[in-house]
Design a protein around this motif. Structure first.
Motif, PDB file in Angstrom:
ATOM      1  N   ALA A 715       0.820  -1.216   0.000  1.00 22.41           N
ATOM      2  CA  ALA A 715       0.000   0.000   0.000  1.00 22.41           C
ATOM      3  C   ALA A 715       0.850   1.261   0.000  1.00 22.41           C
ATOM      4  CB  ALA A 715      -0.948  -0.007   1.193  1.00 22.41           C
ATOM      5  N   SER A 716       2.017   1.217   0.658  1.00 20.10           N
ATOM      6  CA  SER A 716       2.874   2.400   0.683  1.00 20.10           C
ATOM      7  C   SER A 716       3.327   2.764  -0.732  1.00 20.10           C
ATOM      8  CB  SER A 716       4.086   2.171   1.578  1.00 20.10           C
ATOM      9  OG  SER A 716       4.892   3.331   1.644  1.00 20.10           O
ATOM     10  N   SER A 717       3.679   1.761  -1.509  1.00 21.86           N
ATOM     11  CA  SER A 717       4.079   1.994  -2.890  1.00 21.86           C
ATOM     12  C   SER A 717       2.901   2.511  -3.715  1.00 21.86           C
ATOM     13  CB  SER A 717       4.607   0.698  -3.507  1.00 21.86           C
ATOM     14  OG  SER A 717       4.950   0.886  -4.857  1.00 21.86           O
ATOM     15  N   ILE A 718       1.700   1.978  -3.444  1.00 19.07           N
ATOM     16  CA  ILE A 718       0.500   2.430  -4.155  1.00 19.07           C
ATOM     17  C   ILE A 718       0.219   3.899  -3.843  1.00 19.07           C
ATOM     18  CG2 ILE A 718      -2.009   2.159  -4.286  1.00 19.07           C
ATOM     19  CD1 ILE A 718      -1.571  -0.854  -3.783  1.00 19.07           C
ATOM     20  N   ASN A 719       0.377   4.252  -2.585  1.00 19.51           N
ATOM     21  CA  ASN A 719       0.106   5.631  -2.177  1.00 19.51           C
ATOM     22  C   ASN A 719       1.127   6.599  -2.780  1.00 19.51           C
ATOM     23  OD1 ASN A 719      -1.377   7.628  -0.647  1.00 19.51           O
ATOM     24  ND2 ASN A 719       0.349   7.683   0.769  1.00 19.51           N
ATOM     25  N   LEU A 720       2.392   6.179  -2.859  1.00 19.18           N
ATOM     26  CA  LEU A 720       3.411   7.022  -3.487  1.00 19.18           C
ATOM     27  C   LEU A 720       3.102   7.232  -4.964  1.00 19.18           C
ATOM     28  CD1 LEU A 720       6.689   5.686  -1.848  1.00 19.18           C
ATOM     29  CD2 LEU A 720       5.732   7.987  -1.615  1.00 19.18           C
ATOM     30  N   SER A 721       2.608   6.176  -5.604  1.00 13.35           N
ATOM     31  CA  SER A 721       2.224   6.299  -7.014  1.00 13.35           C
ATOM     32  C   SER A 721       1.054   7.275  -7.160  1.00 13.35           C
ATOM     33  CB  SER A 721       1.842   4.929  -7.565  1.00 13.35           C
ATOM     34  OG  SER A 721       1.388   5.023  -8.901  1.00 13.35           O
ATOM     35  N   TYR A 722       0.092   7.153  -6.260  1.00 18.01           N
ATOM     36  CA  TYR A 722      -1.073   8.047  -6.282  1.00 18.01           C
ATOM     37  C   TYR A 722      -0.655   9.493  -6.020  1.00 18.01           C
ATOM     38  CZ  TYR A 722      -5.385  10.180  -4.403  1.00 18.01           C
ATOM     39  OH  TYR A 722      -6.432  11.018  -4.134  1.00 18.01           O
ATOM     40  N   TRP A 723       0.217   9.695  -5.030  1.00 15.28           N
ATOM     41  CA  TRP A 723       0.712  11.035  -4.730  1.00 15.28           C
ATOM     42  C   TRP A 723       1.418  11.619  -5.948  1.00 15.28           C
ATOM     43  CZ3 TRP A 723       5.110  13.957  -4.663  1.00 15.28           C
ATOM     44  CH2 TRP A 723       5.129  15.097  -3.869  1.00 15.28           C
ATOM     45  N   SER A 724       2.182  10.805  -6.624  1.00 11.04           N
ATOM     46  CA  SER A 724       2.904  11.264  -7.809  1.00 11.04           C
ATOM     47  C   SER A 724       1.956  11.701  -8.914  1.00 11.04           C
ATOM     48  CB  SER A 724       3.810  10.149  -8.339  1.00 11.04           C
ATOM     49  OG  SER A 724       4.768   9.772  -7.388  1.00 11.04           O
TER      50      SER A 724
END
Length: 868
Positions: A715-724
């Motif tokens: 989820a942390s990687s997913i959230n970083l992608s979303y933030w980007s």
């Protein structure tokens, strides 16, 4: 009308002069009367004559009466002069409204306020159940006009907008608490109150009301005034349960006919409603016909009698109207038309914040203390209703900071990324409000804030994935554990500010028991060594953060919670005393807005600017009644801000957020941020900044029904992608907002020194037991907050037990041991051997803390990540 702006000053002088002259007149009259009585006494002839005695007696009685009358006149004159002076004084600073302004306002029948995005882009009107249809005077039944005048203001066509005797009656009603809703007010005054004034009930407002009523009467015909009143007055509810205003809505909503077609009894019934609409209306909130409508019918009979008395109807018409059974003419229950809300999250946010602002203004206008009123639920609810009514039934304008284009871009980015957010759960749950079992769907929710660092403007936000599915605003209204995003603002920032650490200070990362609280790093491990502050923050290790926070609480006079409060986050004494707060272990959590605002402090040279959404509120008369004023608080020095930017940039360049380097469409040279993950992946965060903006993103499940759903392991990687995706959208739309070429200049107070990589101190000789070590070589560059490196000592680091230091020095001396070998731990923080068995305290390299003041935090529930 072009009148001099100081006319109130002139009027005040006239009133005062009139009062003085009136007083002098009565004083002169009093003196003449006294002289006359003395002369009468001298003219008496025989003091022994019975006529003389009678004359003296009568003269004395007459003197007393005349003295009393004269005294009353004098006091009355003085009182009148003082009253007129006070009245004019209240109005001396009021601006004179122009004819155009009054014409616009008295004819303005907007039923609600307007909401605006930034840059004068309209969002929409505030929803209102106040139904109104405007009609011209010739479309209103003559019966209704006569009924309103006879009932509300029988001298309407004779007076100049104000009736003195009615004013006196109104004052007495205010003082005694008795009287009716419209007592003392002419139709002109009522129109002024509805269209030109706020709802405050002060003497100044009454004085302004009188002034405006006189002015309206001067410049507008009686027919214009009556038409405006009949289009704006409220008349209770219609057959759909909606509030109605204006006679056309009343006629259609109660009897199903146009205002021009009303019969005499129907007109009399409607004319009786304004005195107390909620009591006399025949319908309930749902549109059902009341079981008892007798009060409204009695009021109708009163109106008919007044029309008869006023000569508007004949005896025959009066008697015939009384025989009509209106209860059979009331409409049957109907259905209210639903109003669609565009931009639901923005709409609710602006309406809520504008209402709060008006509530405070109303409380202060009444001379009350806002905080005290908040503690009185019933009193606060009264002000809440008043403010809400103003927004729903008056033509206010609320301007916001939300950029519509950027807001739309963030919603689009959310929609595009949502397919990867994670699993949605459909299940049964018991709804305590509905008191039954319902089927619910729990999707992964998100909340984001885009904040201007310098001004505090909220430029855009994401309240949730779908407003139609959930109206909960996850950017402003929900409180979640902040996880590791707490570390820079609660731990490392205060430590740098107070010279407790430099960027290369060594902090213990060993298994440790803090009086029952046994934290671990991500994955239930420990590095089992000392690491630098910069590296610890870069990779979000937990044990160093706890050790540093424990040191701040027990070895220094630093109060980290004081820094949090300056950034808009208030923690309880219990929260700030527990070591788990270093990892985001709050009892209630913080909002995305709070987290973004606190984090933006580092980008703003250590200053926190309070975030805001409502920039301005304009009253119906065009007066700006609220203008946001920037509130800036100094939290950290610019030295600390610069050093923290440097440390947090490492998070992006090499640490837990390093994937941003290839995900962002712009250079990350001036990007810094912090990831955060809580226990069992319940909450995932990333808060990132550039010199211009801060963008905070949260992801998690609501779990409103007591469920314990967690996010996926990636989820942390997913959230970083979303933030980007959101950051790229902002950059694509308005790249200048990021200010990527405006890096903070290095303050003169930030010092650079070479320190030993192993100890974070200056080189030199250290004696440990019977051994002396010559520390040198392997130097690294560290940033200091206007200080110098400390001399090398045996216990050089922050935290750590005697056994930890013994392990370090033995390893430094070349002894083969497990220093730096990762240690596995169980969920309770116990050290495990290679077989997964708990290692006893006397067999491992850990120890309970030797600090007797260490804080217990056995209930802390939050841990954070240190890997991607």
């Amino acid at each position: 009308m072009n009148e001099p702006q100081n006319w109130w000053i002139q009027l005040q002088a006239i009133f005062k002069k009139f009062g003085r002259n009136l007083s002098r007149f009565f004083q002169k009259t009093f003196r003449r009367l006294r002289s006359f009585l003395r002369q009468q006494k001298k003219d008496s002839r025989n003091p022994h004559d019975w006529q003389f005695k009678f004359n003296v007696t009568m003269s004395t009685i007459r003197s007393l009466i005349l003295y009393a009358i004269a005294l009353l006149f004098v006091l009355g004159g003085l009182g009148l002069g003082m009253g007129l002076g006070y009245f004019s004084g209240l109005l001396s600073h009021e601006e004179v409204p122009t004819y155009a302004s009054m014409a616009r306002q008295i004819s303005d029948v907007k039923q609600s306020s307007e909401l605006y995005f930034a840059d004068n882009v309209k969002l929409g009107d505030v929803k209102s159940d106040l139904i109104r249809t405007t009609v011209s005077s010739d479309q209103i039944s003559p019966y209704l006009k006569s009924a309103i005048v006879a009932t509300e203001d029988s001298d309407f066509y004779e007076h100049d907008g104000v009736v003195p005797k009615s004013l006196i009656r109104a004052v007495l009603a205010d003082v005694t608490g008795l009287g009716t809703q419209t007592g003392g007010s002419t139709l002109t005054q009522q129109l002024v109150k509805m269209q030109l004034l706020s709802s405050e009930t002060t003497w100044k407002r009454k004085a302004i009301e009188i002034m405006l009523a006189l002015r309206v009467n001067k410049y507008f015909s009686k027919d214009q005034i009556l038409e405006s009143y009949l289009n704006t007055a409220t008349f209770g509810r219609n057959h759909a349960g909606q509030n109605i205003a204006g006679v056309q809505a009343a006629a259609r909503g109660i009897f199903g006919v146009d205002a021009s077609k009303l019969t005499l009894p129907q007109a009399a019934f409607i004319a009786g409603l304004p005195q107390s609409p909620s009591i006399y209306t025949p319908f309930t909130q749902t549109g059902e016909l009341k079981k008892d409508t007798s009060l409204g019918i009695k009021r109708e009979r009163v109106v008919l009698f007044r029309m008869l008395r006023n000569g508007d109807i004949t005896d025959q018409e009066y008697e015939a109207a009384k025989k009509v059974d209106l209860t059979k003419q009331f409409l049957q229950q109907g259905t209210a038309t639903q109003q669609n809300v565009k931009y639901g999250y923005v709409y609710n946010l602006l309406l809520g914040q504008a209402r709060t602002i008006l509530i405070k203004q109303l409380i202060k206008a009444d001379g009350r203390d806002v905080e005290k009123v908040k503690k009185d639920d019933e009193l606060y609810a009264t002000y809440y209703t008043s403010a809400d009514t103003l927004l729903r039934q008056k033509g206010y304008r609320i301007d916001s900071t939300i950029n519509k284009t950027l807001y739309d871009d963030l919603q689009d980015a959310t929609s595009e990324a949502s397919a990867n957010f994670g699993q949605s759960y459909t299940e049964s749950a018991y709804d305590t409000n509905l008191q039954k079992t319902v089927t619910i769907t729990e999707p992964v929710q998100v909340g984001s804030i885009l904040l201007d660092n310098t001004s505090g403007k909220v430029l855009a936000f994401v309240g949730g994935r779908d407003y139609d599915e959930s109206q909960v605003n996850h950017a402003f209204d929900t409180l979640r554990s902040p996880g590791s995003t707490m570390k820079p603002i609660m731990v490392y920032g205060p430590a740098i500010e107070n010279n407790v650490i430099n960027t290369e200070s060594q902090i213990a990362d060993f298994p440790q028991d803090f009086n029952g609280y046994k934290p671990s790093d991500f994955g239930q491990t420990s590095l089992n060594k000392f690491i630098s502050a910069s590296y610890a923050l870069e990779h979000s290790y937990n044990l160093p953060a706890v050790n540093l926070y424990n040191y701040l609480l027990n070895k220094t006079s630093v109060d980290p919670s004081a820094y949090m409060k300056k950034m808009g986050i208030t923690l309880t004494a219990k929260e700030s005393s527990e070591l788990g707060i270093a990892l985001g272990g709050t009892s209630e959590g913080i909002s995305v807005e709070q987290n973004a605002s606190a984090f933006s402090t580092f980008a703003n040279n250590g200053n926190n600017t309070k975030p805001y959404v409502v920039s301005k509120i304009t009253a119906p008369n065009g007066t700006v009644i609220y203008q946001h004023k920037e509130t800036k608080t100094s939290v950290f020095s610019d030295n600390t801000a610069y050093i923290m930017q440097n440390m947090l940039h490492n998070v992006v360049s090499e640490g837990t957020a390093s994937t941003l380097n290839w995900r962002l469409n712009f250079s990350t040279d001036n990007v810094w941020g912090k990831t955060g993950t809580t226990n069992d992946d319940k909450d995932i965060w990333f808060v990132g900044s550039t010199p211009g903006i801060t963008l905070a993103s949260w992801m998690g499940y609501d779990n409103f029904y007591g469920n314990q759903h967690s996010l996926s392991s990636n989820a942390s990687s997913i959230n970083l992608s979303y933030w980007s995706q959101m950051a790229n959208a902002v950059y694509s739309r308005q790249p200048n907002l990021l200010k990527l070429n405006s890096a903070m200049s290095r303050p003169s107070g930030v010092k650079t020194h070479s320190v030993l990589a192993s100890t974070g101190t200056a080189d030199g000789k250290v004696t440990v037991g019977s051994s002396t070590y010559n520390l040198k070589g392997n130097m690294v560059t560290a940033l200091f907050n206007d200080s110098e490196p400390k001399a090398a000592t045996e216990k050089f680091g922050i935290g750590g037990t005697d056994k930890n230091y013994e392990l370090f020095w033995d390893n430094f001396a070349g002894k083969s041991n497990n220093y730096g070998v990762r240690v596995n731990m169980d969920a309770k923080g116990n050290v495990l051997d290679a077989s997964g068995n708990i290692v006893k305290d006397d067999d491992d390299d850990t120890d309970t803390t030797t600090n007797s003041d260490a804080t217990t935090d056995s209930n802390a529930t939050t841990t954070t990540e240190n890997t991607n």
